[in-house]
Every structure is written in structure tokens, then in C-alpha cells.
Design a protein around this motif. Sequence first.
Motif: not given
Length: 455
Positions: A34, A67, A69, A104, A107
Motif C-alpha cells: 500500500l 489501509s 496513512s 482495500r 480508495r
Amino acid sequence: ANLVFEELDAPEDRAAFRRAVENDFYFLLDVDSLPVWGFVGRQEEGVNELWTHYSFEMEWNANRVISASVVPGKPVSLDDAGLDAIDFTYDVVWKETKVTFGKRMERYRNHQFLEDHMDIHWYSIVNSFVTVLLLSAVLGSILVRILRKDLARYSLLSDEEAFDEEESSGWKLVHGDVFRFPPAKGLFCALLGTGLQVLVLGFVVFALALAGAFYPTNRSALLSILVFGFALTAGVAGYTSASYMKQLSSEDRRWIGNLLLTVACFCLPLGCVFAVCNSTALWHKSTSALPVSSVLGLLALFFLVSLPLTIVGGIIGKNAAQPFAQPCRTRKYKREVPPAPWYRSPIVLMLTTAFLPFTAIYTELYYVFSSMWSLKVYTVFSVLFVVFVILLLVTSLVSTMATYVLLNAEDPRWWWQSWANGAAVGIYVYAYSIWFWVVNSGLSGSLQPVFYYGY
């Protein structure tokens, strides 16, 4: 937790951080395939501030990362004269989510499908589709109304009757030379076979991408598919090359050398480029350099898989080849080619023909290059596949039209010219890559240009 402790011993260290902040430098991390982006710093009221703390927010479901971030914090002013060291820290916050592992990537796909992004993609596709329709209409008019009737008439005439016809003009004067075999038949057949192999490999990669076989950020999986796919499709190149060589040459043994040329015409230049790039990476002690064990594995894959499959495909293609059926008889003696103006020279014709296919893909090229060299993520593989198909259609149509223009100028040397018309699209792509490097890449140093212009 402490990440790293950086001492600012020299003025160059502070200047490097200040330059990174002023130019909005950011980083890309790969967290379980990711992408995670984060800025190095910020400019607040004319003051250059460096982020010294990064808080990672991770969402999980069923022991899988869903996810990731990052949120920066604790800015430190780089204009502070008393700053002599920086302590970088980080923390990780885990949160459970109901999003499944299979969803996933939505997004990132949703970001690609934002209105401003999709307007650009659709404009490119519609523009290319209209081009295909116009070219199809023009080409259909030429082939249906003119060529079919004339070919049927000239195939029934003898050489003397066809040559003495006063009303003959244009391509009709060279109908007895148009199917004369090209020079360097072995290289021509080898390039045809290798080109078809690369085309098949492209469709295989697109099929896997559309099926979600690999993640956009997982470059190693894509490279593995390309390497193993190229080795496994080697039989396509051998079959195509040997079958065409059997039709164009009366010597039975020439197909053996043709197979060796088929193997070498793509792998040898690629191997030389790889040797230069990998040696440069080793010199810079880069992690992108392949170790000796991986290089030996690639050589084993070539000699144990690719080369045998090429030979097997060549044997099948040689035995399955049918005699070359010419719609028109070939004269015994070559007809002299009249001099052509500069705008109908082979190079000019090649460059003008390849420009139209390039215009059909240049918009998507920006996104592809950005994903490869500018830390972007490309997930709209369906759009890329449509553009790829349009590229094939436009290239085939304009190459056919260019061949008609060449023959109408009483020049029967269309074999190599037709191949060059399609291959010249690569010249424009390489020129675009130079423009992208100068304008958008932001890359510098000595390692990056070797990899960029090499591969």
C-alpha cells in the motif's frame, strides 16, 4: 519511538533539508503493498519547517493491513541558528475496520476516477476513437472502391500486357514488383516474431492486471510477470519467425540461423542495457542492483526455458508453413524506382506516419511515467487497456495508408517501410521521455539517468 538522529555538522546538511522543503519534497513508503505519502516539511509564513515526527495510522481486518496513512507533526525551524541536531520520531496507531482485504484498493481507484482525472482520460479516448473512425472510413474507401477491382483485373494479365497498358499509373505500374521479397529476410522475420511475442506478452500482462493479480505498488511482482512471461512466450517468436522465413527463403537451413537471430535481436540489446544499469547500481551500492545469484537465475531462465521454447516453436512453425501465395505475379527483373521528393522519403514518411498513433497515447503516457518515476500510483488499467487497443488500431491503419502512398509513388519497397512506420512510435515515446525527465521528473544525480534512459 526513535526513527533516526541526524546531526547537522556541516552547512550543507541544513541547506539540503531547506532545499527539500522549498521544493515540496515528499516520500513514498510501501506498507504491505500500500502506498503511503508524506511531505518532508512545510513553509509557514516564510519560515522553512521540517517535520520531525510521523504518526502512522494503520487499519486492519482479519490480520491483514487494509489501509495506511501518515500524519506529520513537531515542526522544527530550519532557520534557527542554534539547531545543531534533529531527532526524528514516529508512532503507530492500529485501528480495526470492517473493510475486507479484497476491497482495500478501492480508495486509490476512486481517487483515479475523480471527475477532473476522468475528464482527461475520456477526452483522450474519445479523441483517439474518432481518429480510428476517420482512418477506417478513408482506408475502407481506398481498399473497397479502388484496390479490389484493380487487383482482380491485373492478376489475369501477363507481364507485357500489364506493363504496356497506357492508362496504368501509380501503384499499378509496380504490381509486378510489390511482392518481391525484402532484403535481410532473416532480420525481418526475426523482428516480426519478436514483435508478436511482445504483443502477446502485453495482452497477458493486461489480462492479469484487469483480474487484479498484482498491486500497482508491487513493482517486483510486475517485473517477475514480465520476465517469466517473456520466457514462456518465446515459442511464439520462434514459430512466427521460422514460418515466415520458410515462406520467404528457399534454403532449408537458413531457418536455424534465423532462430538464433530471433533470440538475439531483443535479448542481446536488453542484456547490454541491463549490464550497464546493474553495474552502475553496484558502483553506487544501490539496493536496486541485482545480486550475482539473481543474474545467474536470469541466465538459467534464458538458456533452460526461453531458448528451448524458441527452438521448439521454430520447428513447429517451419513444418506448418505453407507456400507463399502471391496475389500478383512477380517480374523477373526489378523495375527502377523513380526519384521521390524529400517529403516522400522513407524517414519523413516513417516520422509522419508514427505521429498520429503517438497522439492517441501521449495523455496516458504522462500518468504511466508519473507512476514509474514520480511516486504516483496508477490503477486505471481498464482505461490503459483501451488506449493500448486504440494504439494498435491506429498504427495498423496509418501503416496501411502509408504503404498505399508508397506504392502509389511507384516504390515497391514496402516491406521494411511498413515495419518502420509502426516501430517509429517508439521514437516519439523516447522523445517524450526526455521531455518528461526535464520538466516533470525532478530526478538528478548519476544513477537515476542511467536507469531512466536505459530502461
